[in-house]
Design an enzyme around this catalytic site. Structure first.
Site, PDB file in Angstrom:
ATOM      1  NE  ARG A  96      65.731   9.927  68.978  1.00  0.00           N
ATOM      2  CZ  ARG A  96      65.301   8.782  68.462  1.00  0.00           C
ATOM      3  NH1 ARG A  96      64.991   7.763  69.262  1.00  0.00           N
ATOM      4  NH2 ARG A  96      65.154   8.646  67.175  1.00  0.00           N
ATOM      5  CG  HIS A 467      58.166  34.787  39.760  1.00  0.00           C
ATOM      6  ND1 HIS A 467      58.259  34.478  38.418  1.00  0.00           N
ATOM      7  CD2 HIS A 467      57.025  35.482  39.916  1.00  0.00           C
ATOM      8  CE1 HIS A 467      57.211  34.996  37.793  1.00  0.00           C
ATOM      9  NE2 HIS A 467      56.450  35.616  38.674  1.00  0.00           N
ATOM     10  NE  ARG A 573      37.082  31.654  32.250  1.00  0.00           N
ATOM     11  CZ  ARG A 573      37.648  30.657  32.936  1.00  0.00           C
ATOM     12  NH1 ARG A 573      37.936  29.512  32.341  1.00  0.00           N
ATOM     13  NH2 ARG A 573      37.921  30.822  34.213  1.00  0.00           N
ATOM     14  N   GLY A 778      31.173  31.876  40.810  1.00  0.00           N
ATOM     15  CA  GLY A 778      32.442  32.267  40.190  1.00  0.00           C
ATOM     16  C   GLY A 778      33.325  32.849  41.276  1.00  0.00           C
ATOM     17  CB  THR A 779      35.012  31.234  44.141  1.00  0.00           C
ATOM     18  OG1 THR A 779      35.638  30.215  43.377  1.00  0.00           O
ATOM     19  CG2 THR A 779      33.757  30.716  44.792  1.00  0.00           C
ATOM     20  CG  ASN A 780      38.849  32.568  39.872  1.00  0.00           C
ATOM     21  OD1 ASN A 780      38.828  31.739  40.761  1.00  0.00           O
ATOM     22  ND2 ASN A 780      39.394  32.349  38.700  1.00  0.00           N
ATOM     23  CG  ASP A 781      35.486  37.747  38.589  1.00  0.00           C
ATOM     24  OD1 ASP A 781      36.720  37.589  38.632  1.00  0.00           O
ATOM     25  OD2 ASP A 781      34.870  38.050  37.552  1.00  0.00           O
ATOM     26  CB  CYS A 843      32.918  27.387  37.585  1.00  0.00           C
ATOM     27  SG  CYS A 843      32.437  29.114  37.522  1.00  0.00           S
TER      28      CYS A 843
END
Ligand code: ADP
Ligand code: MG
Ligand code: MG
Length: 886
Positions: A96, A467, A573, A778-781, A843
């Site tokens: 095994r 997807h 926003r 603003g960590t997305n941007d 955020c």
């Protein structure tokens, strides 16, 4: 001399549980079970270091390995009283694999190793059961050929199918001794035809098996799995060689798998299944229907099959004792394998069991109550992402349902709605206020908007990483994918499962947690943070130091988030508030005005709406901090793009179509990420910031006066690159605050800060902090403007733009700690240097991602802010970060 081999046998072992790195999970636990006095067939473990050696030395073994294996063999022969390869009294082995963490893609187990044309007769004689011996031999050839020699099982299965068919048998265990004999002949012929004969020498078999385990460490499937799960390649796998016990030696023998508690619900009862006269994976292979463990389960499931508690009462009692013993020993729910040979019980494996989020939570809470673990341990036992399963509405368990089919549980939660067959139809029907379930053969990126407005998504094709599945999980929408018997007719606008036809507009229910597709409208129950869940979350809140806020601008989102324990709004926003049909034209009027006076006129019309929005939010938040971001996106996003809409706008504003077209073109940003947006709108049109500040402060005063409770609104200036920009806007905001105080006669506190979204802002954070009273990453941007990567580059994963052909990085992935994270850390340090009490939060989407939250804890942020449904996940992740990092 290095010790490469560790033996274990009934009652004693050279290894133990904490040697998992060296012995692999399976080997360490086999050793540990021996130590605590659980019956385990004797065997030995070849260490993971041999695997590492093997790959570092051109696929060769350490010199002294062979002797150590031979010594271990002797040791087992003595314990068992059998001899490996002996004609009269053969010892047989299972071989095994066993890595540190259990890993699909690794080698399958070979059972009954050591059998050949001679030893099989010895086994037959010793057991006085020829059928059993031949059955074991044919299993061995099949497994060895498949796993070690690379001969696919299908040809063997075909032979068995034929024999069953010719004789009208339903199950393999009906095949007779004589028939098995000729099956074995055929099996051996297959091996020869496919390459080389089955080795008859047991030693050659053993080393073949060992080599196959080490070889499987580097097969594509295993490598891929390791990359996906960040498992280092140099960990290596161990090999476990263990003497066989036989569950297939008659009706006083059996094999089974069991859990010390229910892995689906967490309920504390003995959960499991077994099969009489069977071996190895027969139980999970679904060949015969397995039998339940207990009377309780038997009653609940309504089966006629006898349970172990009735059939083998003594062995059941013994196994139940072991269940309690192992659970108390490991202090966690155990997943166990056992075999009964001629009335004697043997344990073959134990490990901490995998479980659903619901089960994880219940088990953790109940184990604290039972005094088995403490609260900190309990908190670490629940995977934060798994909490998702507990937050979404679920189907009422008591409701009657007609299950049409079951697909993959691609994204958890329950959804009910009308069947629609296209994204466009979904949008149209949803805009009429109706609930829809989008049904597609599979989805593609064009369907995103339609998926967004749907309650859930159902696809005929695609797996857990299709997807539909990935996007649905990202959106927090229930999804069932890969329902293979679902036929979809787009033209005819109907779907068919079996004989059931549903037309567009008919009601359907899907359960993304179980994969069930249900006809009609099943009643839903809302998730409640009560009972165990509530208690667990109260422990979470005791331990965490990071605050958790939410990203919300609608009352509904704010209410949901508060129900889930949000401690404020980290990002409101304001632009979303202008898209409402009743306001968008005032907004457009403002944008198209060509002088300040006209702009102010339009803004005056927007003011009351905006003020009311904030009043509603402040009321819901009851004094908790609320960060409101001033207008952010480039203005062209508010203007109509289709000609028909442009004509309509021109008419309603009394200007020419050409004018509208020209203004739209002039405002268009080639790079909508940057350009004339964010604080730059406020710099060029300060009256916009003034109106928003007025709305915020007037709303705050009104709510403070109504409730008699003061709070501190936070005005956030987006996308700043320089201190000067902040100064210009802050000055207007401060003036407005003074004006509102004067007019209302009410003094109040407020803060003005900035959202940090540019590398420049991070580098200049000390300057910005002279003006800004808070930072919000603003960590997305920021990830995009830094060209952050969504996955750790340290693995050999290629950056997203190579694998997906796109930049930016995947917003649902964890924070890029080396790039974006380093900038954040620098900015936080610089900010605090200038303004020690500066409040710092995050955020972006990462504010709801457990690994990113751990990072935020480590760099000393004050809060994370995330979407409402992720608030409990963030609370738990924050507590886990506190436990982990002290
Ligand atoms: P996995 O990691 O896939 O669980 P295992 O190594 O546990 O693989 O083995 C697969 C099957 O073989 C299990 O059902 C196990 O109980 C059975 N098995 C393994 N070793 C023995 C043994 N020594 N005697 C009898 N059955 C065994
Ligand atoms: Mg197993
Ligand atoms: Mg931004």
């Amino acid at each position: 001399m290095t010790k490469w081999v560790y033996t274990f046998g009934d009652g004693a072992a050279e290894g133990q549980a904490d040697m998992r790195n060296l012995l692999g999970g399976k080997g360490a636990n086999l050793a540990e079970m021996c130590r605590v006095g659980v019956p385990v067939p004797p065997g030995f473990t070849i260490t993971t270091e041999v695997c590492t050696y093997y790959y570092e030395n051109n696929k060769t073994y350490p010199e002294d390995l062979k002797q150590q294996v031979l010594d271990a063999l002797k040791f087992i022969e003595n314990k068992m009283g059998y001899k490996f390869g002996d004609k009269e009294n053969p010892l047989l082995f299972s071989v095994r694999s066993g890595a540190r963490v259990s890993m699909p893609g690794m080698m399958d187990t070979v059972l009954n190793l050591g059998l050949n044309d001679e030893t099989v007769e010895g086994l037959a004689k010793r057991s006085n059961n020829k059928r059993f011996a031949y059955d074991s031999y044919r299993r061995f050839i099949q497994m060895y050929a498949d796993v070690v020699m690379g001969v696919s099982s299908t040809r063997f299965e075909k032979v068995l199918d034929r024999v069953r068919e010719e004789n009208g048998y339903k199950y393999d265990n009906q095949i007779t001794e004589e028939q098995l004999k000729s099956v074995i002949q055929e099996f051996k012929t297959i091996c020869e035809e496919e390459g080389k004969p089955l080795p008859q020498d047991p030693m050659e078999q053993l080393w073949g098996g060992i080599g196959a385990v080490f070889g499987s460490w580097m097969v594509d499937r295993a490598i891929y799995y390791r990359k996906l799960n960040n498992i280092p390649g140099d960990w290596g796998t161990a090999v476990n060689v263990q003497s066989m016990v036989f569950g297939n030696s008659g009706d006083n023998s059996a094999t089974g798998v069991c859990f010390s508690r229910d892995p689906a619900t967490g309920e504390n009862y003995f959960y499991g299944e077994y099969l009489k006269n069977a071996q190895g994976e027969d139980v999970v292979a679904g060949i015969r229907t397995p039998q339940p463990m207990t009377k309780l389960v038997k009653e609940r499931s309504g089966t006629d099959l006898p349970c172990m508690e009735e059939e083998f009462p003594d062995l059941y009692a013994q196994l139940n004792d072991i269940r309690h013993k192992l659970e108390a020993h490991y202090k966690d729910m155990q997943d166990m394998e056992f075999t009964i040979q001629d009335g004697k019980l043997w344990m073959l494996q134990t490990r901490n069991g995998k479980r659903t989020g619901t089960a994880a939570l219940r088990i953790a809470v109940e184990m604290v109550r039972e005094g088995l673990i403490d609260k900190k341990t309990a908190i670490m036992r629940v995977d934060a992402n798994q909490l998702d399963q507990l937050l979404h509405p679920t189907f009422d368990k008591k409701a009657k349902k007609e299950v049409l089919s079951t697909g993959l549980p691609a994204s958890p939660g329950a959804a009910v709605g009308q069947v629609v067959f296209s994204a466009a139809e979904a949008e149209k029907t949803a805009s009429e206020g109706k609930k829809v379930v989008l049904v597609r053969i599979e989805t593609s990126p064009e369907d995103i908007a339609g998926m967004h407005v749907s309650q859930g998504i159902l696809t005929a094709r695609g797996g857990m990483t299709s997807h539909a599945a990935v996007v649905a999980r990202g959106m927090g929408k229930p999804c069932v994918s890969g329902v293979s018997d679902l036929r979809i007719d787009y033209e005819g606008q109907f779907l068919k499962v079996g004989d059931t036809v549903l037309k567009a507009g008919d009601m359907i229910s899907i359960d993304g947690t179980t994969g069930q597709v249900i006809k009609g409208e099943l009643p839903l129950v809302v998730a409640e943070m009560a009972g165990n869940f509530g208690e667990f979350m109260s422990w979470v809140d005791e331990i965490r130091t990071l605050h958790v806020r939410t990203n919300a601008e609608t009352p509904k989102d704010a209410e949901t988030a508060r129900r889930f324990g949000a401690e404020g709004i980290g990002l409101c926003r304001t632009e979303h508030m202008f898209f409402d049909p009743s306001r968008i034209n005032h907004m457009r009027e403002m944008i198209l005005a060509d002088n300040e006076e006209d702009r102010r006129k339009a803004l005056d019309k927007l003011l009351p709406y905006q003020r009311q929005d904030f009043i509603d939010l402040f009321k819901i938040m009851e004094g908790l901090p609320v960060t409101i971001r001033l207008l952010d996106p480039p203005l062209h996003e508010f203007l109509p793009q289709k000609e028909a809409d442009q004509v309509e706008l021109a008419q309603s504003l009394g200007v020419s179509l050409e004018d509208i077209v020209a203004r739209t073109a002039a405002l268009h940003e080639a790079n909508p990420m940057l350009g004339h947006r964010g604080c730059r709108l406020g710099v060029t049109y300060p009256e916009i910031s003034e109106m928003q500040a007025q709305a915020i402060f007037e709303a705050a005063v009104k709510v403070m006066q109504e409730t008699g409770k003061d709070f501190v609104p936070e005005v956030e200036i987006p996308l700043a690159a320089t201190k000067k920009e902040l100064d210009l806007i802050k000055q207007r905001v401060v003036k407005m605050a003074e004006k509102v105080m004067k007019e209302t006669g009410k003094t109040f506190k407020y803060k003005v800060g900035t959202m940090i979204e540019l590398p420049r802002a991070c580098l200049m954070a000390d300057k910005l902090a002279e003006t800004a009273e808070f930072f919000n990453f603003g960590t997305n941007d920021l990830t995009q403007t830094t060209l952050g990567v969504s996955r750790d580059d340290a693995g050999s994963f290629l950056p997203d733009y190579v694998t997906k052909g796109i930049y930016p990085a995947d917003p649902f992935a964890s924070l890029d700690q080396e790039g974006v994270g380093a900038l954040m850390q620098l900015a936080a340090k610089k900010g605090k240097g200038v303004r020690p009490d500066i409040e710092i939060g995050i955020c972006g989407e990462h504010g709801g991602d457990p690994a990113s939250i751990d990072f935020c804890h480590r760099i000393g942020l004050d809060y994370v802010s995330c979407s409402p449904y992720r608030v409990p996940i963030a609370r738990l992740a924050a507590a886990q970060a506190a436990v982990r990092n002290g």
